[in-house]
Each structure stands twice: as structure tokens, then as C-alpha cells.
Design a protein around this motif. Structure first.
Motif, PDB file in Angstrom:
ATOM      1  N   GLU A 190       3.842  13.561 -14.272  1.00 24.92           N
ATOM      2  CA  GLU A 190       2.791  13.843 -15.255  1.00 24.92           C
ATOM      3  C   GLU A 190       2.155  15.216 -15.058  1.00 24.92           C
ATOM      4  OE1 GLU A 190       2.146  11.962 -18.008  1.00 24.92           O
ATOM      5  OE2 GLU A 190       3.996  11.014 -17.294  1.00 24.92           O
ATOM      6  N   ALA A 191       2.804  16.056 -14.258  1.00 22.34           N
ATOM      7  CA  ALA A 191       2.362  17.439 -14.013  1.00 22.34           C
ATOM      8  C   ALA A 191       0.910  17.505 -13.561  1.00 22.34           C
ATOM      9  CB  ALA A 191       2.600  18.313 -15.245  1.00 22.34           C
ATOM     10  N   ASP A 192       0.595  16.707 -12.553  1.00 21.73           N
ATOM     11  CA  ASP A 192      -0.759  16.634 -12.009  1.00 21.73           C
ATOM     12  C   ASP A 192      -0.714  16.966 -10.514  1.00 21.73           C
ATOM     13  OD1 ASP A 192      -3.321  15.990 -11.154  1.00 21.73           O
ATOM     14  OD2 ASP A 192      -3.416  14.134 -12.325  1.00 21.73           O
ATOM     15  N   PRO A 193      -0.719  18.268 -10.167  1.00 27.96           N
ATOM     16  CA  PRO A 193      -0.613  18.638  -8.756  1.00 27.96           C
ATOM     17  C   PRO A 193      -1.786  18.159  -7.915  1.00 27.96           C
ATOM     18  CG  PRO A 193      -1.055  20.577 -10.097  1.00 27.96           C
ATOM     19  CD  PRO A 193      -0.790  19.445 -11.043  1.00 27.96           C
ATOM     20  N   ASP A 194      -2.950  17.959  -8.521  1.00 27.36           N
ATOM     21  CA  ASP A 194      -4.086  17.428  -7.768  1.00 27.36           C
ATOM     22  C   ASP A 194      -3.838  15.983  -7.351  1.00 27.36           C
ATOM     23  OD1 ASP A 194      -5.581  19.810  -7.902  1.00 27.36           O
ATOM     24  OD2 ASP A 194      -6.375  19.259  -9.864  1.00 27.36           O
ATOM     25  N   LEU A 195      -3.224  15.204  -8.235  1.00 29.08           N
ATOM     26  CA  LEU A 195      -2.909  13.814  -7.888  1.00 29.08           C
ATOM     27  C   LEU A 195      -1.891  13.777  -6.754  1.00 29.08           C
ATOM     28  CD1 LEU A 195      -3.341  10.812  -8.468  1.00 29.08           C
ATOM     29  CD2 LEU A 195      -1.517  10.964 -10.166  1.00 29.08           C
ATOM     30  N   ILE A 196      -0.872  14.621  -6.838  1.00 28.59           N
ATOM     31  CA  ILE A 196       0.103  14.683  -5.747  1.00 28.59           C
ATOM     32  C   ILE A 196      -0.598  15.061  -4.447  1.00 28.59           C
ATOM     33  CG2 ILE A 196       2.115  15.898  -4.821  1.00 28.59           C
ATOM     34  CD1 ILE A 196       3.010  16.305  -7.718  1.00 28.59           C
ATOM     35  N   ALA A 197      -1.388  16.109  -4.483  1.00 29.62           N
ATOM     36  CA  ALA A 197      -2.069  16.582  -3.279  1.00 29.62           C
ATOM     37  C   ALA A 197      -2.938  15.495  -2.658  1.00 29.62           C
ATOM     38  CB  ALA A 197      -2.904  17.815  -3.598  1.00 29.62           C
ATOM     39  N   SER A 198      -3.536  14.661  -3.478  1.00 27.85           N
ATOM     40  CA  SER A 198      -4.403  13.596  -2.960  1.00 27.85           C
ATOM     41  C   SER A 198      -3.632  12.547  -2.166  1.00 27.85           C
ATOM     42  CB  SER A 198      -5.160  12.920  -4.107  1.00 27.85           C
ATOM     43  OG  SER A 198      -4.310  12.057  -4.849  1.00 27.85           O
ATOM     44  N   CYS A 199      -2.315  12.576  -2.245  1.00 26.19           N
ATOM     45  CA  CYS A 199      -1.478  11.621  -1.520  1.00 26.19           C
ATOM     46  C   CYS A 199      -1.148  12.098  -0.107  1.00 26.19           C
ATOM     47  CB  CYS A 199      -0.188  11.366  -2.293  1.00 26.19           C
ATOM     48  SG  CYS A 199      -0.455  10.589  -3.903  1.00 26.19           S
ATOM     49  N   PHE A 200      -1.517  13.335   0.229  1.00 29.86           N
ATOM     50  CA  PHE A 200      -1.190  13.934   1.517  1.00 29.86           C
ATOM     51  C   PHE A 200      -2.446  14.126   2.368  1.00 29.86           C
ATOM     52  CE2 PHE A 200       2.395  15.013  -1.095  1.00 29.86           C
ATOM     53  CZ  PHE A 200       3.474  15.063  -0.231  1.00 29.86           C
ATOM     54  N   THR A 201      -2.274  14.099   3.687  1.00 27.37           N
ATOM     55  CA  THR A 201      -3.364  14.438   4.591  1.00 27.37           C
ATOM     56  C   THR A 201      -3.664  15.934   4.458  1.00 27.37           C
ATOM     57  OG1 THR A 201      -1.885  14.932   6.446  1.00 27.37           O
ATOM     58  CG2 THR A 201      -2.688  12.646   6.254  1.00 27.37           C
TER      59      THR A 201
ATOM     60  N   SER B  10       6.419  24.719  -9.055  1.00 26.23           N
ATOM     61  CA  SER B  10       7.635  24.086  -9.549  1.00 26.23           C
ATOM     62  C   SER B  10       7.434  23.543 -10.962  1.00 26.23           C
ATOM     63  CB  SER B  10       8.057  22.965  -8.605  1.00 26.23           C
ATOM     64  OG  SER B  10       9.203  22.326  -9.075  1.00 26.23           O
ATOM     65  N   MET B  11       6.313  22.878 -11.181  1.00 25.61           N
ATOM     66  CA  MET B  11       6.009  22.313 -12.505  1.00 25.61           C
ATOM     67  C   MET B  11       5.873  23.407 -13.563  1.00 25.61           C
ATOM     68  SD  MET B  11       3.140  19.535 -11.591  1.00 25.61           S
ATOM     69  CE  MET B  11       3.318  18.591 -10.115  1.00 25.61           C
ATOM     70  N   ALA B  12       5.273  24.531 -13.195  1.00 28.03           N
ATOM     71  CA  ALA B  12       5.049  25.615 -14.148  1.00 28.03           C
ATOM     72  C   ALA B  12       6.357  26.209 -14.652  1.00 28.03           C
ATOM     73  CB  ALA B  12       4.186  26.704 -13.507  1.00 28.03           C
TER      74      ALA B  12
ATOM     75  N   HIS C 224       0.830  -1.210   0.000  1.00 25.89           N
ATOM     76  CA  HIS C 224       0.000   0.000   0.000  1.00 25.89           C
ATOM     77  C   HIS C 224       0.866   1.263   0.000  1.00 25.89           C
ATOM     78  CE1 HIS C 224      -3.599  -2.380   0.556  1.00 25.89           C
ATOM     79  NE2 HIS C 224      -2.936  -3.064   1.471  1.00 25.89           N
ATOM     80  N   ILE C 225       1.953   1.216   0.751  1.00 28.71           N
ATOM     81  CA  ILE C 225       2.846   2.371   0.814  1.00 28.71           C
ATOM     82  C   ILE C 225       3.639   2.508  -0.482  1.00 28.71           C
ATOM     83  CG2 ILE C 225       4.873   3.295   2.001  1.00 28.71           C
ATOM     84  CD1 ILE C 225       3.475   2.341   4.609  1.00 28.71           C
ATOM     85  N   GLU C 226       4.091   1.400  -1.045  1.00 32.83           N
ATOM     86  CA  GLU C 226       4.758   1.472  -2.354  1.00 32.83           C
ATOM     87  C   GLU C 226       3.831   2.100  -3.393  1.00 32.83           C
ATOM     88  OE1 GLU C 226       5.859  -2.621  -3.035  1.00 32.83           O
ATOM     89  OE2 GLU C 226       7.905  -2.252  -2.342  1.00 32.83           O
ATOM     90  N   ASN C 227       2.565   1.711  -3.373  1.00 28.93           N
ATOM     91  CA  ASN C 227       1.589   2.265  -4.303  1.00 28.93           C
ATOM     92  C   ASN C 227       1.418   3.773  -4.082  1.00 28.93           C
ATOM     93  OD1 ASN C 227      -0.525   1.723  -6.385  1.00 28.93           O
ATOM     94  ND2 ASN C 227      -1.838   2.561  -4.774  1.00 28.93           N
ATOM     95  N   LEU C 228       1.295   4.188  -2.837  1.00 30.85           N
ATOM     96  CA  LEU C 228       1.134   5.606  -2.513  1.00 30.85           C
ATOM     97  C   LEU C 228       2.336   6.424  -2.977  1.00 30.85           C
ATOM     98  CD1 LEU C 228      -0.258   7.993  -1.039  1.00 30.85           C
ATOM     99  CD2 LEU C 228       0.952   7.212   1.029  1.00 30.85           C
ATOM    100  N   LEU C 229       3.535   5.965  -2.677  1.00 37.52           N
ATOM    101  CA  LEU C 229       4.730   6.715  -3.055  1.00 37.52           C
ATOM    102  C   LEU C 229       4.905   6.756  -4.571  1.00 37.52           C
ATOM    103  CD1 LEU C 229       7.177   5.497  -0.265  1.00 37.52           C
ATOM    104  CD2 LEU C 229       5.713   7.535  -0.297  1.00 37.52           C
ATOM    105  N   GLY C 230       4.572   5.658  -5.233  1.00 31.72           N
ATOM    106  CA  GLY C 230       4.617   5.643  -6.699  1.00 31.72           C
ATOM    107  C   GLY C 230       3.596   6.600  -7.305  1.00 31.72           C
ATOM    108  N   LYS C 231       2.418   6.647  -6.703  1.00 29.29           N
ATOM    109  CA  LYS C 231       1.367   7.550  -7.177  1.00 29.29           C
ATOM    110  C   LYS C 231       1.794   9.013  -7.046  1.00 29.29           C
ATOM    111  CE  LYS C 231      -3.388   8.710  -5.821  1.00 29.29           C
ATOM    112  NZ  LYS C 231      -4.487   8.312  -4.907  1.00 29.29           N
ATOM    113  N   ALA C 232       2.405   9.367  -5.925  1.00 28.66           N
ATOM    114  CA  ALA C 232       2.872  10.741  -5.735  1.00 28.66           C
ATOM    115  C   ALA C 232       3.949  11.093  -6.767  1.00 28.66           C
ATOM    116  CB  ALA C 232       3.405  10.927  -4.315  1.00 28.66           C
ATOM    117  N   SER C 233       4.855  10.171  -7.023  1.00 29.05           N
ATOM    118  CA  SER C 233       5.894  10.412  -8.033  1.00 29.05           C
ATOM    119  C   SER C 233       5.287  10.562  -9.422  1.00 29.05           C
ATOM    120  CB  SER C 233       6.914   9.268  -8.035  1.00 29.05           C
ATOM    121  OG  SER C 233       7.647   9.277  -6.839  1.00 29.05           O
TER     122      SER C 233
END
Length: 136
Positions: free
Chosen positions: A20-31, A63-65, A6-15
Motif C-alpha cells: 500500500e506504499a506506506d513506508p511509515d507502516l513498514i518502519a513501525s514493524c522494525f526496532t 523503492s516504492m517511488a 502475533h508474528i503472523e500479524n506483524l509480518l502481514g502488516k509489514a507486507s
């Protein structure tokens, strides 16, 4: 239940979200109340902490921009300082690649130290410390 997949999946998802320049996807990985800080080099100043999911999202979006290249975050050597059914502290090595103008180069290496929590059936990053060996 094993925590690691589960943690490998979460860390891979954030990366993937960053690559893929998707700040919403990154944000969804954080509390919602997550914190994130960064240091470049042993003697570098601490940057942050950035507090809250919205601040972490904005940091990544800004950063992405500014980038013209394609980034690829490669995580390896995941190990746990702490691991239970609802909390974990994971350390992961990072190799950051840049692809631009037909060339691939290593931008930096470093590591993440993530404090993770299991809330409402989902693992999330509660605190992320990023250490980069070199500025990029």
C-alpha cells in the motif's frame, strides 16, 4: 501465550505497508536499531545491511517511488527456527506479484529470515534477511 499469531500479524502488516506504499507502516514493524540486508540469487552480492529504522524506511520509500506497478507480497510456509516468549527467528516463503496494465505477473520468489523481539508488549523485527531467487 502463543507467539505465532502475533508474528503472523506483524509480518502481514509489514507486507501490507509495502503493498500500500506506506513506508511509515513498514518502519513501525522494525526496532529502532533494526538491520536489513538482501541477496538476489545464490551468487548475488549482499546488499546492505541497512541499519536503523530510518534507513530501512528510506530504502522502502525509494523503492516504492521508482515503481509504476501495484505490488502484492504473498507470504507462506512460516516456520520457526527459534521461539520463546520474547524472541523468535521466523522463516517465511515469499511470492512477489506485480499488477500493471491489466496483467498480473510473478516478479520473484524467495524467503525472509526475521529475527524478532518482544518489547514493551509488541513484537518487532530486529533483523531481516531477504533472499530473492530472481531480480525484478
Amino acid at each position: 501465550m502463543p507467539v505465532r499469531p502475533h508474528i503472523e500479524n506483524l509480518l502481514g502488516k509489514a507486507s501490507w505497508g509495502y503493498d500500500e506504499a506506506d513506508p511509515d507502516l513498514i518502519a513501525s514493524c522494525f526496532t529502532e536499531d533494526a538491520r536489513m540486508s538482501l541477496r538476489i540469487g545464490r551468487d548475488g552480492d549482499l546488499v546492505g545491511p541497512f541499519e536503523g529504522r530510518a534507513a530501512i524506511r528510506a530504502l522502502h520509500a525509494d523503492s516504492m517511488a521508482a515503481q509504476t506497478d501495484q505490488r502484492r507480497h504473498n507470504l507462506s510456509n512460516l516456520w520457526f527456527e527459534k521461539e520463546s516468549d520474547d524472541e523468535a527467528v521466523a522463516v517465511t516463503n515469499l511470492t512477489l506479484l506485480s499488477i500493471e496494465n491489466g496483467a498480473i505477473r510473478v516478479l520473484s520468489s524467495g524467503w525472509y529470515r526475521d529475527q524478532l523481539v518482544h518489547r514493551d508488549g509488541t513484537w518487532l523485527i530486529a533483523d531481516r534477511y531477504v533472499y530473492l531467487d530472481l531480480p525484478y
